[in-house]
Write a protein that holds these residues in place. Sequence first.
Motif, PDB file in Angstrom:
ATOM      1  N   TYR A   9      78.861 145.118  40.620  1.00 62.85           N
ATOM      2  CA  TYR A   9      80.062 144.335  40.925  1.00 62.85           C
ATOM      3  C   TYR A   9      79.649 143.089  41.703  1.00 62.85           C
ATOM      4  CZ  TYR A   9      82.690 148.595  39.733  1.00 62.85           C
ATOM      5  OH  TYR A   9      83.215 149.683  39.105  1.00 62.85           O
ATOM      6  N   TYR A 106      87.033 141.906  39.707  1.00 66.24           N
ATOM      7  CA  TYR A 106      86.648 142.879  40.744  1.00 66.24           C
ATOM      8  C   TYR A 106      87.708 142.941  41.846  1.00 66.24           C
ATOM      9  CZ  TYR A 106      82.308 141.910  38.286  1.00 66.24           C
ATOM     10  OH  TYR A 106      81.371 141.704  37.311  1.00 66.24           O
ATOM     11  N   TRP A 192      91.783 145.739  47.236  1.00 67.99           N
ATOM     12  CA  TRP A 192      90.418 146.192  46.947  1.00 67.99           C
ATOM     13  C   TRP A 192      89.649 145.046  46.313  1.00 67.99           C
ATOM     14  CZ3 TRP A 192      87.544 146.258  42.483  1.00 67.99           C
ATOM     15  CH2 TRP A 192      86.378 147.031  42.481  1.00 67.99           C
ATOM     16  N   GLY A 194      85.695 144.292  44.873  1.00 60.29           N
ATOM     17  CA  GLY A 194      84.400 144.876  44.577  1.00 60.29           C
ATOM     18  C   GLY A 194      83.239 144.024  45.056  1.00 60.29           C
ATOM     19  N   ARG A 195      82.203 144.701  45.556  1.00 56.54           N
ATOM     20  CA  ARG A 195      80.977 144.030  45.991  1.00 56.54           C
ATOM     21  C   ARG A 195      79.758 144.770  45.445  1.00 56.54           C
ATOM     22  NH1 ARG A 195      80.809 140.280  50.450  1.00 56.54           N
ATOM     23  NH2 ARG A 195      82.800 140.086  51.569  1.00 56.54           N
ATOM     24  N   ARG A 198      78.201 148.886  45.671  1.00 57.23           N
ATOM     25  CA  ARG A 198      79.387 149.718  45.921  1.00 57.23           C
ATOM     26  C   ARG A 198      79.872 149.650  47.370  1.00 57.23           C
ATOM     27  NH1 ARG A 198      78.608 149.304  41.040  1.00 57.23           N
ATOM     28  NH2 ARG A 198      78.946 150.993  39.542  1.00 57.23           N
ATOM     29  N   HIS A 200      82.247 148.049  48.717  1.00 60.65           N
ATOM     30  CA  HIS A 200      83.445 147.279  48.435  1.00 60.65           C
ATOM     31  C   HIS A 200      84.273 147.050  49.696  1.00 60.65           C
ATOM     32  CE1 HIS A 200      82.156 148.429  44.514  1.00 60.65           C
ATOM     33  NE2 HIS A 200      82.641 149.667  44.587  1.00 60.65           N
ATOM     34  N   ARG A 202      88.016 147.161  51.343  1.00 68.88           N
ATOM     35  CA  ARG A 202      89.362 147.732  51.224  1.00 68.88           C
ATOM     36  C   ARG A 202      90.132 147.375  52.490  1.00 68.88           C
ATOM     37  NH1 ARG A 202      88.997 153.984  49.931  1.00 68.88           N
ATOM     38  NH2 ARG A 202      91.261 153.675  49.726  1.00 68.88           N
ATOM     39  N   PRO A 226      84.704 152.188  51.710  1.00 66.10           N
ATOM     40  CA  PRO A 226      84.775 152.303  50.260  1.00 66.10           C
ATOM     41  C   PRO A 226      84.410 153.692  49.770  1.00 66.10           C
ATOM     42  CG  PRO A 226      82.782 151.144  50.898  1.00 66.10           C
ATOM     43  CD  PRO A 226      83.577 151.354  52.141  1.00 66.10           C
TER      44      PRO A 226
END
Length: 226
Positions: A9, A106, A192, A194-195, A198, A200, A202, A226
Motif C-alpha cells: 500500500y 488506499y 482509514w 493505507g501505508r 501495513r 496504516h 486509523r 492498525p
Amino acid sequence: MGGVVRSEYSGDGLGEGDLARSPLEQVRRWVAAAEARQAETGDVPEPTALSVATVDADGRPNVRTVLLRFLDDRGPGFVTDLGSAKSREIAATGAVAAALTWPTMYRAIRFRGTAVPVGRDEIAAYFVARPWGSRISAWASDQSQPVANRAALVAAYERYAALYPDTGSVDDVPVPDGWGGWRIDCDEVELWAGRRDRLHDRLVYARVGPGGLGAADAWVVHRRQP
C-alpha cells in the motif's frame, strides 16, 4: 492452488494535523477527491458506493452495497425499498454500520450509529431527479423478495412502464408508498488510510456531545492501531 498475492500500500497516510475539524468536512473532502479521481483516471468506479451492514433477527450480519445519496450535518443516507431486508432489519434494531472504500486511493471511511428515516419531502425530491427507467424499477421490484425468474421481473417492469409512460415530466411516475431511505445518525466516523508495511493510519471521530457531523465540538479524535 496459487501463491498468496500481496500488494504494497503506497498511500500518503493520514495524520492528525491533516484532519478537518469536523467529520462532515473530512468526509466531504474524501468523497470529492474520489469523484475527482474517477473523472480524471477512471479507476474509482462508483465513488459513492456504500456498503451497509445490518443484523437479522438471529443476530447474523448482512451487508450489501447501495449508493450514498445524502450527506449533510445529519449524516450519510441512502434510498431503498422500505420492505427490503435491510429496512426490516434496521427497523427492528435501529443499528447500522456502513463504509465507503476506495482501494486505488488506499482510503476508506467507516460509519457506525443509529438509522433514522429520511423525510418524505427529501425522498420525493430525490425520486423525481432519477431517470424515468429507475423510477419505474422502484415500482417493479419488490426488493429482497423471491421472484420466479428474470422474465417475471421484466414483465413487472413492462407493466409499470405502460402504466406510467415516459412523458418527459418529473411527475410522470409517482413515488411508491413503500420507497424511502435511511440516514445514519453517527456515533463514530473512522478514516482509514493505507501505508507501507501495513502500518496504516486509523483516525476516529468519536461522539462526545450533541450535535451533527458538522459540529466540531461534538467530536473528539483518537488514533487506533492498525
